[in-house]
Scaffold this active site. Structure first.
Site, short mmCIF file in Angstrom:
data_model
loop_
_atom_site.label_atom_id
_atom_site.label_comp_id
_atom_site.label_asym_id
_atom_site.label_seq_id
_atom_site.Cartn_x
_atom_site.Cartn_y
_atom_site.Cartn_z
N SER A 34 -13.81 14.11 5.21
CA SER A 34 -13.33 15.36 4.64
C SER A 34 -13.85 16.56 5.42
O SER A 34 -14.96 16.52 5.97
CB SER A 34 -13.79 15.46 3.18
OG SER A 34 -13.59 16.75 2.67
N TYR A 55 -20.02 14.84 -4.22
CA TYR A 55 -18.86 14.21 -3.57
C TYR A 55 -18.87 14.50 -2.08
O TYR A 55 -18.75 13.59 -1.25
CB TYR A 55 -17.54 14.71 -4.18
CG TYR A 55 -16.36 14.45 -3.27
CD1 TYR A 55 -15.84 13.17 -3.13
CD2 TYR A 55 -15.80 15.48 -2.49
CE1 TYR A 55 -14.79 12.91 -2.27
CE2 TYR A 55 -14.75 15.24 -1.63
CZ TYR A 55 -14.25 13.96 -1.51
OH TYR A 55 -13.23 13.71 -0.65
N LYS A 106 -19.54 11.90 1.58
CA LYS A 106 -18.78 11.79 2.82
C LYS A 106 -19.69 11.97 4.03
O LYS A 106 -19.58 11.24 5.02
CB LYS A 106 -17.64 12.84 2.84
CG LYS A 106 -16.56 12.60 1.81
CD LYS A 106 -15.86 11.25 2.01
CE LYS A 106 -14.72 11.04 1.04
NZ LYS A 106 -14.09 9.71 1.17
#
Length: 339
Positions: free
Chosen positions: A126, A151, A155
């Site tokens: 991301s 979150y 990544k």
């Protein structure tokens, strides 16, 4: 036909990538536990492919289950790993759950791939790893910043795991695709984005407002240092993003090293503001939206968009679909859902 395992293949980006893989001559094999996806996505894929996709329902954290999938399918040429919990707000409320799921699923997958001699991995990363960049557009060499959510941090940690594995000569050739803002739906309207509850992302909120599901849209902040005062993002059609996964796998197959990691930005390279999205949606749909200007939302990045030079040169990929097309397809999908 080479088999490609697609974890999270019933999800938004995963389902579109399954279609793109099939159209490119691969045989996608889906693994999904349907915690973030609806089983209707499988029906949509079937309608597009005119055949039922191979599907295993189970959890990527379950090592025995993953071992059985690899054993039953025989030779799997590579994996595209989408499966992860993905709601930024929820990750703040449930950080341990997010770290356990998103990081452990990658570790289980890597161990299973090594056991079954499957060398190729395309990882769903991301642009959140860049935070609010100091310079724009963002290149793959842009320094990563501390993530603003658990979150986003999962990544970044997963990228570090892949880097460490490659440094240790682990038999893995990996690409991490750093997505910008996927929107739209398959032009057939058989598959698209299906947010659970109130959408976190702008475009499904816009389409739901147009359909009368949401009363109005709040534009969070109109005093940013941007042309119209609203946040700038790089919005990419989900089918362009799906095509990038196919190109990434084909790139990995051509590499001679036994171990490598590469990063690629996946965006259009063209920023659009929140107000531009609203105005373009009105043009694409013919529906007038009810929206209001509100205060800034904590944690929002002012502007970010991709430099896609590396993706164009090395992968032979670039986005071809416009913002208008993306929003038209998103509206067609929403209308089908509302029928």
């Amino acid at each position: 036909m080479q088999k490609i395992l697609v974890t999270g293949g019933a999800g938004y980006i995963g389902s579109h990538t399954v279609v793109a893989l099939h159209e490119a001559g691969f045989e996608p094999v889906i693994v999904d536990n349907f915690s973030n996806a609806d089983k209707s996505a499988i029906d949509g894929i079937k309608a597009i492919l005119q055949k039922s996709p191979t599907l295993y329902q189970g959890d990527c954290n379950d090592a025995a289950f993953m071992d059985q999938v690899f054993a039953k399918e025989g030779k799997i040429a590579g994996v595209i790993h989408f499966a992860a919990s993905k709601a930024v707000g929820e990750s703040v409320q449930k950080p341990i759950q997010y770290y356990a799921n998103n990081i452990n699923s990658l570790l289980v997958l890597l161990q299973t791939m090594e056991k079954h001699q499957c060398p190729h991995l395309v990882f769903s990363s991301s642009c959140t790893v860049y935070g609010q960049p100091d310079e724009l557009p963002v290149t793959e060499a842009t320094p990563k910043k501390q993530a603003t959510s658990p979150y986003g941090n999962t990544k970044a940690v997963c990228e570090e795991i892949l880097e460490d594995a490659v440094t240790a000569k682990y038999p893995i050739k990996a690409i991490a695709l750093r997505y910008f803002n996927p929107i739209g739906a398959h032009p057939s309207a058989h598959i698209g984005e299906l947010p659970i509850g109130v959408p976190n992302n702008l475009v499904p909120f816009v389409t739901q407002a147009a359909a009368g599901i949401r009363e109005k849209i709040t534009v969070f902040g109109n005093d940013y240092d941007t042309p119209d005062g609203t946040c700038l993002r790089d919005y990419i059609h989900v089918m362009d993003l799906a095509d990038a996964h196919v190109k990434a796998f084909e790139f990995l197959e051509k590499q001679n090293q036994s171990s490598l990691i590469e990063y690629f930005n996946v965006g259009t390279g063209k920023p659009n503001s929140v107000l531009e999205v609203i105005q373009t949606f009105e043009e694409a749909s013919g529906v007038k939206l009810n929206y209001e200007l509100g205060p800034r939302r904590p944690g929002d990045v002012e502007q970010t968009y991709a430099d896609v030079t590396k993706s164009t040169k090395l992968l032979g990929w670039k986005a071809t679909r416009s913002l208008f097309e993306s929003l038209r397809d998103a509206w067609n999908w929403q209308q089908k859902l509302s029928q």
